[in-house]
Scaffold this active site. Structure first.
Site, mmCIF file in Angstrom:
data_model
loop_
_atom_site.group_PDB
_atom_site.id
_atom_site.type_symbol
_atom_site.label_atom_id
_atom_site.label_comp_id
_atom_site.label_asym_id
_atom_site.label_seq_id
_atom_site.Cartn_x
_atom_site.Cartn_y
_atom_site.Cartn_z
ATOM 1 N N GLU A 125 0.917 -1.442 0.057
ATOM 2 C CA GLU A 125 -0.025 -0.069 0.119
ATOM 3 C C GLU A 125 0.641 1.553 0.030
ATOM 4 O OE1 GLU A 125 -3.224 0.067 2.810
ATOM 5 O OE2 GLU A 125 -4.136 1.749 1.904
ATOM 6 N N HIS A 190 -4.980 6.635 -2.529
ATOM 7 C CA HIS A 190 -4.079 7.701 -1.822
ATOM 8 C C HIS A 190 -3.472 8.667 -2.788
ATOM 9 C CE1 HIS A 190 -4.396 5.855 2.207
ATOM 10 N NE2 HIS A 190 -4.232 4.597 1.732
ATOM 11 N N HIS A 211 -9.644 0.989 -1.729
ATOM 12 C CA HIS A 211 -10.469 1.487 -0.893
ATOM 13 C C HIS A 211 -11.358 2.932 -1.200
ATOM 14 C CE1 HIS A 211 -7.211 3.773 1.063
ATOM 15 N NE2 HIS A 211 -6.946 2.693 1.884
ATOM 16 N N ASP A 269 -9.255 -3.874 5.647
ATOM 17 C CA ASP A 269 -8.150 -2.782 5.613
ATOM 18 C C ASP A 269 -7.784 -2.869 7.189
ATOM 19 O OD1 ASP A 269 -6.141 -1.136 5.026
ATOM 20 O OD2 ASP A 269 -7.358 0.744 5.168
HETATM 21 ZN ZN LIG Z 1 -4.610 -0.421 3.913
#
Ligand SMILES: [Zn+2]
Length: 381
Positions: A125, A190, A211, A269
């Protein structure tokens, strides 16, 4: 082994009947009752086992624990959530630490460990994410997407990196191509990327979102960004943290309405405090507080990973959507991600000759049993 008197959720329909497992394989799927000896499931559900493609850890373990024994422990524990396969997430670490963790993780992967849920590899990630939307990742360790760094990590992991979250706006497309050429799923997340800037890498081939709604700009008519792009493109699979905290249950309704069941995958997550008591824990180098299902940074209160179990997220999603069918539910827990990870020919749905990776749920969708490769590895008391 025979599992009988069950509601069996197949890819496109539900039958009431019985299922026969031989060795680790589903040998037959049958309607009606049988006189053969077997486990009576009292009309509970049989679903394909859940696949969590984004889970950092739980039960005191995460990728950064960096030990073979703890990776085994996590695999053993996570079956209680109905998970039969998972991709272990890493947070942003220094290259030196990552290389250390990767080499330990490689040992774990080489064991082909099957006394718990099956680990499919790593979801990297960080560090290739944007400072603008770093979430709980450590700013000083972020790096622009860099093929050389990724090569080192792939090598150290024994070629076990399956998914990489990255910010496409911080590279020229070559990083995306490199991942696709190396059978890694590029997952955009992100990042504060704009809607129009997503097009280039979508053309190159990214079809996965880390996500949805978390770590990106939200829905705005003036400044459309990644969330809107993800909702707009039908063939992008969106990870959704349906814990009721990271996404409001009414937003789940909206996501489901727009994306439909074929392009959502439920994830946790979850970080290392999942399954543990409330209190203070560490996420990488950062101090966090777990309270109930919620985990946040001690310093700022920003959400930091998650503390909810997979089965909780399944129930939350199920109760948020009016009349959600079980056949549509299993797309979001198993089928879509199995296809994305290219393992759907072996697992991810209940079919004759597929591996018997199954979860038994009661009427309230609580986990009663979890079966990995034909073996019952969890039974609720
Ligand atoms: Zn994560």
């Amino acid at each position: 082994m025979i599992l009988k008197n069950a509601k069996i959720v197949l890819e496109n329909n539900i039958i009431i009947g019985w299922l026969e497992i031989e060795n680790n394989i589903i040998k037959s799927i049958n309607e009606g009752s049988t006189d053969l000896d077997g486990i009576n499931l009292n009309e509970n559900w049989i679903l394909p086992g859940f696949i969590d493609c984004h889970v950092h850890g739980g039960y005191g373990v995460d990728f950064e624990t960096g030990s073979l024994e703890s990776y085994k422990l996590f695999s053993n524990k996570v079956v209680r959530e109905g998970i039969t396969s998972y991709v272990q997430g890493s947070v942003t670490n220094s290259l030196e630490s990552n290389l250390m963790f990767m080499s330990e993780f490689k040992k774990f992967m080489n064991l082909n460990y099957k006394d718990g849920a099956k680990c499919l590899g790593i979801h990297l990630e960080g560090p290739f994410i944007s400072p603008d939307k770093k979430g709980a990742h450590e700013l000083s360790l972020l790096e622009k997407p860099n093929i050389q760094t990724l090569q080192k990590l792939i090598e150290a992991s024994g070629n076990n990196i399956k998914i990489v979250t990255y910010a496409p706006d911080l590279q020229d497309g070559s990083f995306t191509k490199y991942m696709l050429e190396n059978n890694i799923i590029p997952s955009v997340g992100h990042t504060n990327i704009s809607f129009s800037d997503c097009e280039r890498d979508y053309e190159i081939g990214f079809r996965h979102i880390t996500h949805l709604f978390n770590g990106m700009s939200g829905v705005s008519q003036y400044e459309p960004g990644l969330a809107m792009f993800s909702l707009y493109k039908d063939d992008i699979l969106c990870e959704v943290i349906s814990d009721g905290i990271h996404i409001n249950p009414d937003t789940l309704k909206f996501i489901y309405k727009v994306k439909g069941p074929n392009s959502i995958c439920i994830i946790t997550d979850a970080m290392n405090a999942k399954g543990l008591d409330d209190g203070e824990y560490k996420l990488g180098n950062l101090e966090v507080i777990k309270k109930g299902m919620k985990v946040s940074l001690k310093s700022s209160g920003v959400l930091a990973g998650a503390g909810a179990t997979y089965d909780h997220n399944v129930r939350t999603f199920y109760s948020a959507i009016d009349n959600l069918s079980m056949t549509n539910l299993i797309k979001m827990t198993s089928i879509n991600i199995a296809k994305q990870l290219n393992i759907f020919d072996k697992t991810g749905s209940i079919e004759v000759n597929k591996i018997a990776d199954l979860v038994i749920l009661d009427q309230n969708l609580n986990v009663k049993k979890t079966i990995v490769e034909g073996k019952i590895l969890y039974e609720s008391k």
